[in-house]
Design a protein around this motif. Structure first.
Motif, PDB file in Angstrom:
ATOM      1  N   ALA A   1       0.837  -1.202   0.000  1.00 51.74           N
ATOM      2  CA  ALA A   1       0.000   0.000   0.000  1.00 51.74           C
ATOM      3  C   ALA A   1       0.871   1.250   0.000  1.00 51.74           C
ATOM      4  O   ALA A   1       1.958   1.262   0.561  1.00 51.74           O
ATOM      5  CB  ALA A   1      -0.910   0.017   1.217  1.00 51.74           C
ATOM      6  N   CYS A   2       0.354   2.293  -0.639  1.00 49.74           N
ATOM      7  CA  CYS A   2       1.048   3.574  -0.590  1.00 49.74           C
ATOM      8  C   CYS A   2       0.233   4.528   0.281  1.00 49.74           C
ATOM      9  O   CYS A   2      -0.991   4.455   0.337  1.00 49.74           O
ATOM     10  CB  CYS A   2       1.254   4.149  -1.984  1.00 49.74           C
ATOM     11  SG  CYS A   2      -0.249   4.665  -2.809  1.00 49.74           S
ATOM     12  N   ASP A   3       0.944   5.391   0.966  1.00 49.74           N
ATOM     13  CA  ASP A   3       0.332   6.444   1.772  1.00 49.74           C
ATOM     14  C   ASP A   3      -0.152   7.492   0.773  1.00 49.74           C
ATOM     15  O   ASP A   3       0.635   8.248   0.219  1.00 49.74           O
ATOM     16  CB  ASP A   3       1.375   7.001   2.739  1.00 49.74           C
ATOM     17  CG  ASP A   3       0.806   8.002   3.724  1.00 49.74           C
ATOM     18  OD1 ASP A   3      -0.327   8.464   3.543  1.00 49.74           O
ATOM     19  OD2 ASP A   3       1.526   8.323   4.681  1.00 49.74           O
ATOM     20  N   ALA A   4      -1.451   7.511   0.499  1.00 47.36           N
ATOM     21  CA  ALA A   4      -1.982   8.206  -0.658  1.00 47.36           C
ATOM     22  C   ALA A   4      -2.277   9.689  -0.470  1.00 47.36           C
ATOM     23  O   ALA A   4      -2.308  10.423  -1.449  1.00 47.36           O
ATOM     24  CB  ALA A   4      -3.256   7.502  -1.138  1.00 47.36           C
ATOM     25  N   GLU A   5      -2.527  10.153   0.736  1.00 46.27           N
ATOM     26  CA  GLU A   5      -2.978  11.539   0.873  1.00 46.27           C
ATOM     27  C   GLU A   5      -2.338  12.318   2.005  1.00 46.27           C
ATOM     28  O   GLU A   5      -2.653  13.484   2.186  1.00 46.27           O
ATOM     29  CB  GLU A   5      -4.498  11.581   1.108  1.00 46.27           C
ATOM     30  CG  GLU A   5      -5.308  11.239  -0.102  1.00 46.27           C
ATOM     31  CD  GLU A   5      -6.780  11.470   0.141  1.00 46.27           C
ATOM     32  OE1 GLU A   5      -7.376  12.228  -0.628  1.00 46.27           O
ATOM     33  OE2 GLU A   5      -7.328  10.901   1.108  1.00 46.27           O
ATOM     34  N   GLY A   6      -1.513  11.730   2.796  1.00 40.96           N
ATOM     35  CA  GLY A   6      -0.994  12.430   3.958  1.00 40.96           C
ATOM     36  C   GLY A   6      -2.024  12.438   5.070  1.00 40.96           C
ATOM     37  O   GLY A   6      -2.967  11.654   5.074  1.00 40.96           O
ATOM     38  N   SER A   7      -1.870  13.320   6.007  1.00 42.35           N
ATOM     39  CA  SER A   7      -2.703  13.344   7.201  1.00 42.35           C
ATOM     40  C   SER A   7      -4.122  13.830   6.895  1.00 42.35           C
ATOM     41  O   SER A   7      -4.317  14.826   6.221  1.00 42.35           O
ATOM     42  CB  SER A   7      -2.056  14.246   8.248  1.00 42.35           C
ATOM     43  OG  SER A   7      -2.737  14.132   9.465  1.00 42.35           O
ATOM     44  N   LEU A   8      -5.099  13.097   7.426  1.00 45.68           N
ATOM     45  CA  LEU A   8      -6.517  13.443   7.311  1.00 45.68           C
ATOM     46  C   LEU A   8      -7.118  13.426   8.711  1.00 45.68           C
ATOM     47  O   LEU A   8      -6.752  12.591   9.529  1.00 45.68           O
ATOM     48  CB  LEU A   8      -7.264  12.409   6.464  1.00 45.68           C
ATOM     49  CG  LEU A   8      -6.750  12.129   5.063  1.00 45.68           C
ATOM     50  CD1 LEU A   8      -7.369  10.845   4.527  1.00 45.68           C
ATOM     51  CD2 LEU A   8      -7.099  13.288   4.157  1.00 45.68           C
ATOM     52  N   ILE A   9      -8.047  14.287   8.979  1.00 47.15           N
ATOM     53  CA  ILE A   9      -8.753  14.283  10.259  1.00 47.15           C
ATOM     54  C   ILE A   9     -10.175  13.823   9.981  1.00 47.15           C
ATOM     55  O   ILE A   9     -10.828  14.315   9.059  1.00 47.15           O
ATOM     56  CB  ILE A   9      -8.781  15.692  10.902  1.00 47.15           C
ATOM     57  CG1 ILE A   9      -7.367  16.233  11.108  1.00 47.15           C
ATOM     58  CG2 ILE A   9      -9.573  15.667  12.213  1.00 47.15           C
ATOM     59  CD1 ILE A   9      -6.517  15.471  12.078  1.00 47.15           C
ATOM     60  N   PHE A  10     -10.637  12.852  10.757  1.00 40.54           N
ATOM     61  CA  PHE A  10     -12.036  12.460  10.622  1.00 40.54           C
ATOM     62  C   PHE A  10     -12.662  12.387  11.998  1.00 40.54           C
ATOM     63  O   PHE A  10     -11.985  12.191  13.000  1.00 40.54           O
ATOM     64  CB  PHE A  10     -12.218  11.168   9.815  1.00 40.54           C
ATOM     65  CG  PHE A  10     -11.878   9.899  10.544  1.00 40.54           C
ATOM     66  CD1 PHE A  10     -12.859   9.156  11.171  1.00 40.54           C
ATOM     67  CD2 PHE A  10     -10.573   9.418  10.568  1.00 40.54           C
ATOM     68  CE1 PHE A  10     -12.549   7.985  11.822  1.00 40.54           C
ATOM     69  CE2 PHE A  10     -10.249   8.253  11.216  1.00 40.54           C
ATOM     70  CZ  PHE A  10     -11.251   7.524  11.856  1.00 40.54           C
ATOM     71  N   GLU A  11     -13.964  12.583  12.017  1.00 41.95           N
ATOM     72  CA  GLU A  11     -14.713  12.578  13.263  1.00 41.95           C
ATOM     73  C   GLU A  11     -15.123  11.148  13.570  1.00 41.95           C
ATOM     74  O   GLU A  11     -15.882  10.532  12.831  1.00 41.95           O
ATOM     75  CB  GLU A  11     -15.946  13.483  13.135  1.00 41.95           C
ATOM     76  CG  GLU A  11     -16.641  13.748  14.438  1.00 41.95           C
ATOM     77  CD  GLU A  11     -15.761  14.481  15.455  1.00 41.95           C
ATOM     78  OE1 GLU A  11     -15.855  14.139  16.639  1.00 41.95           O
ATOM     79  OE2 GLU A  11     -14.993  15.375  15.073  1.00 41.95           O
ATOM     80  N   SER A  12     -14.592  10.615  14.643  1.00 39.06           N
ATOM     81  CA  SER A  12     -14.921   9.256  15.074  1.00 39.06           C
ATOM     82  C   SER A  12     -15.850   9.341  16.276  1.00 39.06           C
ATOM     83  O   SER A  12     -16.006  10.415  16.857  1.00 39.06           O
ATOM     84  CB  SER A  12     -13.646   8.498  15.446  1.00 39.06           C
ATOM     85  OG  SER A  12     -13.219   8.894  16.737  1.00 39.06           O
ATOM     86  N   PRO A  13     -16.447   8.222  16.667  1.00 38.67           N
ATOM     87  CA  PRO A  13     -17.282   8.240  17.869  1.00 38.67           C
ATOM     88  C   PRO A  13     -16.500   8.669  19.114  1.00 38.67           C
ATOM     89  O   PRO A  13     -17.078   9.172  20.065  1.00 38.67           O
ATOM     90  CB  PRO A  13     -17.760   6.795  18.016  1.00 38.67           C
ATOM     91  CG  PRO A  13     -17.496   6.150  16.715  1.00 38.67           C
ATOM     92  CD  PRO A  13     -16.409   6.923  16.034  1.00 38.67           C
ATOM     93  N   GLY A  14     -15.178   8.472  19.098  1.00 38.10           N
ATOM     94  CA  GLY A  14     -14.340   8.852  20.233  1.00 38.10           C
ATOM     95  C   GLY A  14     -13.701  10.211  20.067  1.00 38.10           C
ATOM     96  O   GLY A  14     -12.742  10.532  20.758  1.00 38.10           O
ATOM     97  N   GLY A  15     -14.197  11.021  19.137  1.00 39.06           N
ATOM     98  CA  GLY A  15     -13.643  12.352  18.900  1.00 39.06           C
ATOM     99  C   GLY A  15     -12.827  12.387  17.616  1.00 39.06           C
ATOM    100  O   GLY A  15     -12.628  11.369  16.954  1.00 39.06           O
ATOM    101  N   PRO A  16     -12.321  13.572  17.249  1.00 38.31           N
ATOM    102  CA  PRO A  16     -11.545  13.694  16.016  1.00 38.31           C
ATOM    103  C   PRO A  16     -10.227  12.926  16.125  1.00 38.31           C
ATOM    104  O   PRO A  16      -9.572  12.948  17.163  1.00 38.31           O
ATOM    105  CB  PRO A  16     -11.310  15.190  15.871  1.00 38.31           C
ATOM    106  CG  PRO A  16     -11.595  15.783  17.198  1.00 38.31           C
ATOM    107  CD  PRO A  16     -12.457  14.838  17.950  1.00 38.31           C
TER     108      PRO A  16
END
Length: 179
Positions: A143-158
């Motif tokens: 696998a390649c690291d395709a986009e760098g850092s992303l923030i997503f909202e999870s049930p336990g917070g961002p």
């Protein structure tokens, strides 16, 4: 080891393993408050829905040891994204069984399923940025690291995550290990 498609009878195992792995491997990424309590109910609700109201593009596979005990699972959604293709939403192995080839076998099985049902798609996943062990595992599988850092909202917070991706050709090569 034997692989089989999950059924609604697997809700408890899948929810418990998902919860345990998050608690053991993701401290600091999710809030301690979430991991100490709500994660149990949250994962049970999610997996009850997923294993009783099956979307047509969902595939959940269970790995069992030679005694028939469930030890790992993976969940994918075929052709979930027009750019990235099949989405590997979850792969969890009991921690004491890490580095024994179970994850690799599950990945090969999901790749084979994706190629069979969604032949024009690659595959992607989101992995917590702090989970270096998982990131190395995916990188070893091409696998390649395709986009760098992303923030997503999870049930336990961002949470900070990274998208890892495989091309269709890489999936076909990975699928060679299925069976």
């Amino acid at each position: 080891m034997r692989l089989r498609e999950a059924t609604s009878d697997d809700v408890q195992f899948v929810a418990d393993l998902h919860t345990t792995n998050w608690r053991e491997n993701n401290r600091g990424a999710f809030s301690d408050e979430y991991l100490k309590g709500p994660v149990v109910e949250d994962r049970r609700r999610i997996w009850t829905e997923r294993l009783t109201e099956l979307p047509p593009n969902q595939y959940v596979v269970i790995a069992e040891n030679d005694d028939g005990e469930a030890v790992a699972f993976a969940c994918a959604y075929g052709a979930e994204d027009p750019q990235w293709g099949t989405f590997l939403d979850n792969i969890h192995v009991r921690t004491e069984l890490f580095a024994q080839g179970i994850g690799k076998r599950l990945m090969a099985d999901v790749a084979a399923w994706s190629i069979r049902h969604y032949p024009d798609c690659g595959m992607h996943l989101l992995v917590l940025e702090s989970n270096a062990r998982a990131r190395r595992f995916y990188e070893r599988l091409g696998a390649c690291d395709a986009e760098g850092s992303l923030i997503f909202e999870s049930p336990g917070g961002p949470v900070s995550s990274r998208r890892y991706a495989w091309t269709r050709g890489q999936l076909a090569a990975m699928a060679q290990g299925a069976g």
